[in-house]
Design an enzyme around this catalytic site. Sequence first.
Site, PDB file in Angstrom:
ATOM      1  CE  LYS A 189      -3.585   2.445   2.537  1.00 25.34           C
ATOM      2  NZ  LYS A 189      -4.611   2.374   3.560  1.00 25.34           N
ATOM      3  CE  LYS A 242      -5.987   2.027  -0.657  1.00 24.39           C
ATOM      4  NZ  LYS A 242      -6.277   2.254   0.712  1.00 24.39           N
TER       5      LYS A 242
HETATM    6  C1  PBG Z   1      -7.562   3.178   5.548  1.00 20.50           C
HETATM    7  C2  PBG Z   1      -7.809   3.133   4.080  1.00 20.50           C
HETATM    8  C3  PBG Z   1      -7.611   4.140   3.128  1.00 20.50           C
HETATM    9  C4  PBG Z   1      -8.079   3.623   1.927  1.00 20.50           C
HETATM   10  C5  PBG Z   1      -8.492   2.321   2.156  1.00 20.50           C
HETATM   11  N1  PBG Z   1      -8.308   2.035   3.492  1.00 20.50           N
HETATM   12  C6  PBG Z   1      -7.136   5.546   3.263  1.00 20.50           C
HETATM   13  C7  PBG Z   1      -5.777   5.865   3.663  1.00 20.50           C
HETATM   14  O1  PBG Z   1      -4.892   5.019   3.782  1.00 20.50           O
HETATM   15  O2  PBG Z   1      -5.588   7.059   3.925  1.00 20.50           O
HETATM   16  C8  PBG Z   1      -8.122   4.381   0.620  1.00 20.50           C
HETATM   17  C9  PBG Z   1      -9.198   3.947  -0.319  1.00 20.50           C
HETATM   18  C10 PBG Z   1      -9.477   4.854  -1.457  1.00 20.50           C
HETATM   19  O3  PBG Z   1      -8.834   5.910  -1.658  1.00 20.50           O
HETATM   20  O4  PBG Z   1     -10.408   4.525  -2.196  1.00 20.50           O
HETATM   21  N2  PBG Z   1      -6.236   3.108   5.922  1.00 20.50           N
HETATM   22 ZN    ZN Z   2      -5.818   3.763   8.073  1.00 19.19          ZN
END
Ligand code: PBG
Ligand code: ZN
Length: 318
Positions: A189, A242
């Site tokens: 991520k 992601k």
């Molecule tokens: C929580 C999370 C996030 C997303 C999914 N789970 C946001 C982040 O990490 O700030 C992003 C999903 C999206 O942008 O569609 N940690």
């Molecule tokens: Zn988070």
Amino acid sequence: MRLRRLRKSPRIREVFSDTEIRANKLIMPLFVDENISRPEEIKNMPDVFRLPLGGLVDKVKEYEDIGVKSVLLFGVPNHKDATGSTSYEKNGIVQRAVREIKRETDLAVFTDLCLCEYTDHGHCGILNGRNVDNDSTLETYAKIAKSYAEAGVDGVAPSGMMDGQVGRIRKELDSTGFEETLILAYSAKFSSSMYAPFREAVFSTPSFGDRRTYQMPYSNTREAIREIELDVEEGADVVMVKPALFYLDIIKEARNRFLLPIAAYNVSAEYSLIKSAAEKGIIDLDSVVDESLSSIFRAGADIVISYFTEYILKRTKN
Ligand code: PBG
Ligand code: ZN
């Protein structure tokens, strides 16, 4: 040789296309909000809504009717504190939503597992000063995992990028009788500007600093592979990359190296960019949705989490 023979008609092109947008491999994200009583459209994500618990089951049944197979739940709680304690309450918003959806439908239900929606500072873990403390955060993640499992979730999706989160959650689930609960690990991520509409949707923008001490720098491929490798060792059932569209090379690399299912998250700003450009008449929505999702499957994703899921299924039904 004339390669154009393979392109000569729509039917011939269809017969020989090697990538399909697999509608049954799309996961629909769902936002359930404890603070509202009617659906609220998310400002920068046209046609995506935060739903009240009361309206959730009807919406989810509609999804089931159009062919959605699985949902990924996010919660907006009515109370936040420094340690995110509403995240593991038995009657927390996500726990209640899971119980209702599992009772009323046959959908596979996954829950995002993180603290940023539940902490008053908006970080994904417990703070020690201004630092997000890795190991005390793991203990809270374990509690959240257990409470989601008790609510009947099919799988949890830890997204906080703490080291050891998959192992700690697997241990918790196994020792409390939930050996069958899956872990869909947000493994690679990246710290991305493409989450902005999501953070606005669930009010999780950090009140100070950013997420770069835990989410990955987008410059690094080998580190992404190490992250995935560790999650595999720790017992992940599915690994995720992601965002998706700027990271197709990472999806492909993961596909080549690992045998387990690979998920890709087609994130909020990937949705909003396409949607808003289409609304302005700059691009054609249908064809860009197809081209972008095809690229994610072509790169090697087995399943894709996408806000376009509902749109695609409604379209193919017609
Ligand atoms: C929580 C999370 C996030 C997303 C999914 N789970 C946001 C982040 O990490 O700030 C992003 C999903 C999206 O942008 O569609 N940690
Ligand atoms: Zn988070």
